[in-house]
Scaffold this motif. Structure first.
Motif, short mmCIF file in Angstrom:
data_model
loop_
_atom_site.label_atom_id
_atom_site.label_comp_id
_atom_site.label_asym_id
_atom_site.label_seq_id
_atom_site.Cartn_x
_atom_site.Cartn_y
_atom_site.Cartn_z
N GLN A 1 48.90 50.35 25.09
CA GLN A 1 49.69 49.26 25.62
C GLN A 1 51.16 49.65 25.57
O GLN A 1 51.63 50.23 24.59
CB GLN A 1 49.46 47.98 24.80
CG GLN A 1 50.09 46.74 25.40
CD GLN A 1 49.34 46.25 26.61
OE1 GLN A 1 48.24 46.72 26.89
NE2 GLN A 1 49.92 45.33 27.34
N GLN A 3 55.15 48.20 26.37
CA GLN A 3 56.03 47.06 26.61
C GLN A 3 57.38 47.55 27.10
O GLN A 3 57.90 48.55 26.60
CB GLN A 3 56.20 46.24 25.34
CG GLN A 3 54.93 45.54 24.88
CD GLN A 3 55.15 44.68 23.65
OE1 GLN A 3 56.03 44.96 22.84
NE2 GLN A 3 54.34 43.65 23.50
N TYR A 110 53.76 50.38 34.68
CA TYR A 110 54.10 49.11 34.04
C TYR A 110 55.40 48.55 34.62
O TYR A 110 56.30 49.31 35.01
CB TYR A 110 54.27 49.29 32.53
CG TYR A 110 52.97 49.49 31.80
CD1 TYR A 110 52.36 50.74 31.76
CD2 TYR A 110 52.33 48.42 31.17
CE1 TYR A 110 51.17 50.93 31.10
CE2 TYR A 110 51.13 48.60 30.51
CZ TYR A 110 50.55 49.85 30.48
OH TYR A 110 49.36 50.03 29.84
#
Length: 121
Positions: A1, A3, A110
Motif C-alpha cells: 500500500q 500513500q 497511485y
C-alpha cells in the motif's frame, strides 16, 4: 500500500508563485515516474508536468516556461514550482505516481487526494 501526501496549495495573486510537494510513503523500492495533473471545474484532468526516475521531464503546453518539476528519489517526493501564475491555473492539483515497485513487485499507479490552487486578486 502506498500513500501520497500533497501540500503547498492555497490562494495566490496573479503573477505570484507557489510550490507543491507530494511525498509517497510505504514499502517503496522505486517509482518509475511521478507527476502532477490538474482539474478545473467543468474540465477534464490534464497533465501539468511529469518526471521520470532518471530526471526526464515533460510539461503541458500551458505551463511550459512557468512551472518546474523536480523530485528527490531518496525521499520519494516530487515538487512543482509554479511561477507567473495566472487565473487559468486555478484548479485542484493531483499528484500521481506511476509503476510503484515494492518488495513483491510492481503495484501500479497511485493518485493523491488533491490540493486546491486558486489564483485570484
Amino acid at each position: 500500500q502506498v500513500q501520497l501526501v500533497e501540500s503547498g496549495g492555497g490562494l495566490v495573486q496573479p503573477g505570484g508563485s507557489l510550490r507543491l510537494s507530494c511525498a509517497a510513503s510505504g514499502s517503496i523500492l522505486s517509482i518509475n515516474a511521478m507527476g502532477w495533473y490538474r482539474q478545473a471545474p467543468g474540465k477534464q484532468r490534464e497533465l501539468v508536468a511529469r518526471i521520470t526516475s532518471g530526471g526526464r521531464t515533460n510539461y503541458g503546453d500551458s505551463v511550459k516556461g512557468r512551472f518546474t518539476i523536480s523530485r528527490d528519489n531518496a525521499k520519494n517526493t516530487v515538487y512543482l514550482q509554479m511561477s507567473s501564475l495566472k487565473s487559468e491555473d486555478t484548479a485542484v492539483y493531483y499528484c500521481k505516481t506511476e509503476r510503484v515497485w515494492v518488495p513483491g513487485g510492481n503495484i501500479g499507479d497511485y493518485w493523491g487526494q488533491g490540493t486546491q490552487v486558486t489564483v485570484s486578486s
